[in-house]
Design an enzyme around this catalytic site. Structure first.
Site, short mmCIF file in Angstrom:
data_model
loop_
_atom_site.label_atom_id
_atom_site.label_comp_id
_atom_site.label_asym_id
_atom_site.label_seq_id
_atom_site.Cartn_x
_atom_site.Cartn_y
_atom_site.Cartn_z
N ASN A 22 0.81 -1.16 -0.07
CA ASN A 22 -0.06 -0.06 -0.18
C ASN A 22 0.90 1.24 0.07
OD1 ASN A 22 -1.62 2.30 0.44
ND2 ASN A 22 -2.91 1.07 2.40
N ARG A 106 -2.19 -1.60 -3.92
CA ARG A 106 -3.25 -0.75 -3.73
C ARG A 106 -2.95 0.20 -4.59
NH1 ARG A 106 -3.75 4.40 0.07
NH2 ARG A 106 -5.83 5.19 -0.36
N HIS A 195 -10.31 5.59 -1.62
CA HIS A 195 -10.59 4.72 -0.14
C HIS A 195 -11.62 3.61 -0.57
CE1 HIS A 195 -9.17 8.73 2.03
NE2 HIS A 195 -8.25 7.94 2.09
N ARG A 256 -5.14 18.35 3.20
CA ARG A 256 -5.97 18.93 1.99
C ARG A 256 -7.02 19.49 2.56
NH1 ARG A 256 -6.25 12.82 -0.02
NH2 ARG A 256 -4.24 12.28 0.98
N GLU A 400 -7.64 -2.59 4.83
CA GLU A 400 -7.29 -2.47 3.49
C GLU A 400 -6.28 -3.70 2.78
OE1 GLU A 400 -6.35 1.66 4.24
OE2 GLU A 400 -7.12 2.16 2.25
#
Ligand code: ADP
Ligand code: UVW
Ligand code: MG
Length: 430
Positions: A22, A106, A195, A256, A400
């Site tokens: 990832n 990922r 995501h 962000r 994940e």
């Protein structure tokens, strides 16, 4: 078992391990799993890649070896992966192991072409490359991760699992921006969402926690990590999500901005005289929590509020919560009925004050948090709403890497692993 045909040596029937990478903008998280029994063999993290103080933490979970941690400069993602490969080799679980069935990656932006895990071919890699402008912090790192892994094990299937895949079910009216349709189509400007692997995993785990099948429940998932996004999941399918063309839209994040009036960009250009690159850096790296108060770590922000009544930290927290609450309300309206709101990722799993504040005042919607349950620390999925609440509020740790490993293993075990049989899938855009 069908050997995945990658045009090279078939893997032995004993190849049941999957390495998951990832790669983030400045980090690589990884896990080595044995899919025969779901056992985790090693987990680790390389962070602050490109800085003097890069840190590698490697935890072997088999063979009795100790957790290892070291701080030393790691120049780029290639060097990071080579360092990970060396750690795995030292445990006797190196990438040269015949037990390795595949490497899963990922990949953040897959556009509309990829709605399922996909064996990486030159064509797939070229498409991921084409999408770099809409995931500039993420796709380049993913590509380096793939290329480095391919160089280390050219014979193994390398499989991409896309952040965007779970969101390809969004109805057109949720995915479309209300801008000139011709321009949007010409430049593939639409909302993709990110995501997705986490939203898929957490919405499913939440249904399980409620003792229901995913098809029976509507869930609002709040993935609050460094990047943060919300999604509305109806009966197991994503119907809306807060990130858009890029991972910049939506919630307030660590660095962000999330949603802003797009005219802010023109203003910064025309009035403040900033360049495109400066605005890009401003919105992606110097905004969100760090822009508001100088810290992007929610732990630090809570400490500043709790210890010193710090006003900038308090305002950053309030802006973060206000946006989160607006999305909960919006997705409640989108779904009509809601069975659960699930908090996940670093902030969602750990920051009890964020969870309490996000649902405060929403009792009329059937939402409430029990202070005692909310304060409990645990790695297990759990409910934090009181008995009487109509809507379950849950903390559901995301995974994940496990989700990616399962998807990768299912693919390489199926005949679909033949490149060309299962290339780009889903609604092709052009
Ligand atoms: N105990 C905690 N309390 C509050 N926030 C936390 C805690 N632990 C981690 N976090 C937050 O989680 C963030 C990282 O989340 P994570 O899901 O690992 O993000 P990413 O995968 O995007 O790097 C950190 O920036 C930090 O703000
Ligand atoms: C898509 C995205 O924002 O990912 P991350 O949270 O890993 O930065
Ligand atoms: Mg993350």
């Amino acid at each position: 078992m069908t050997s995945p045909n990658t045009g090279t040596t078939p893997k032995p029937a004993t190849a049941t391990r999957v390495l998951v990478l990832n790669s983030g903008s400045s980090s690589v998280k990884y896990q080595l799993l044995d899919m025969a029994d779901g056992a985790r063999l090693a987990v680790g993290l390389v962070e602050r890649i490109g800085e003097e103080t890069s840190r590698l933490v490697h935890t072997p979970l088999t063979g009795g070896a100790e957790r290892r941690e070291r701080t030393a400069p790691i120049a780029d993602h290639r060097a990071a992966l080579e360092a990970v490969a060396a750690e795995l080799k030292a445990d006797g679980t190196g990438l040269d192991s015949p037990e390795l069935a595949a490497i899963g990656h990922r990949v953040v932006h897959g556009g509309l072409k990829f709605s399922a895990p996909t064996v990486i071919t030159d064509e797939v890699l070229a498409e991921v490359e084409r999408l770099v402008p809409v995931a500039p912090l993420h796709n380049p790192a993913n590509i380096t991760g793939i290329r480095t892994a391919q160089a280390l094990r050219p014979d193994l299937p390398q499989v991409a699992v896309f952040d965007t895949a779970f969101h390809t079910t969004m109805p057109e009216y949720a995915a479309r921006y209300a801008i000139d349709a011709e321009t949007a189509d010409a430049h593939r400007i639409r909302r993709y969402g990110f995501h997705g692997t986490s939203h898929a995993y957490v919405s499913r785990r939440t249904a399980q926690l409620l003792g229901k099948d995913p098809s029976e429940v509507n869930v609002i998932v709040l993935h609050l990590g460094n990047g943060a996004s919300a999604s509305a999941v109806a009966g197991g399918r994503c119907v809306d999500t807060s990130m858009g063309l890029t991972p910049l839209e939506g919630l307030v994040m660590g660095t962000r901005s999330g949603d802003i009036d797009p005219a802010v960009v023109f203003h910064l250009k025309r009035v403040a005289g900033m360049s495109d690159d400066e605005i890009d850096v401003l919105l992606n790296k110097k905004s969100g929590l760090v822009g508001l108060c100088g810290d992007n770590d929610m732990r630090e922000i809570r400490r500043r509020i709790d210890e010193g009544g710090d006003q900038a930290a308090a305002l950053a927290f309030d802006v973060y919560i206000h946006r989160l609450k607006k999305y909960i309300g919006a997705y409640y309206a989108v779904l009509g009925t809601v069975d659960a709101v699930a908090f996940t990722a670093g902030v969602g799993e750990n920051a009890a004050p964020v969870r309490a504040a996000a649902v405060a005042g929403l009792e009329e919607l059937g939402l409430a948090v029990d202070a005692g349950l909310n304060a409990v620390r645990s790695d297990e999925p759990r409910l934090i709403s009181p008995e009487y609440a109509r809507v379950a509020v849950a903390v559901v740790p995301t995974d994940e890497e496990l989700e990616i490993a399962q998807q990768v293993y299912a693919l390489v075990r199926s005949e679909a692993a033949v490149p060309g049989n299962r290339g780009p899938t889903g609604p092709a855009h052009d």
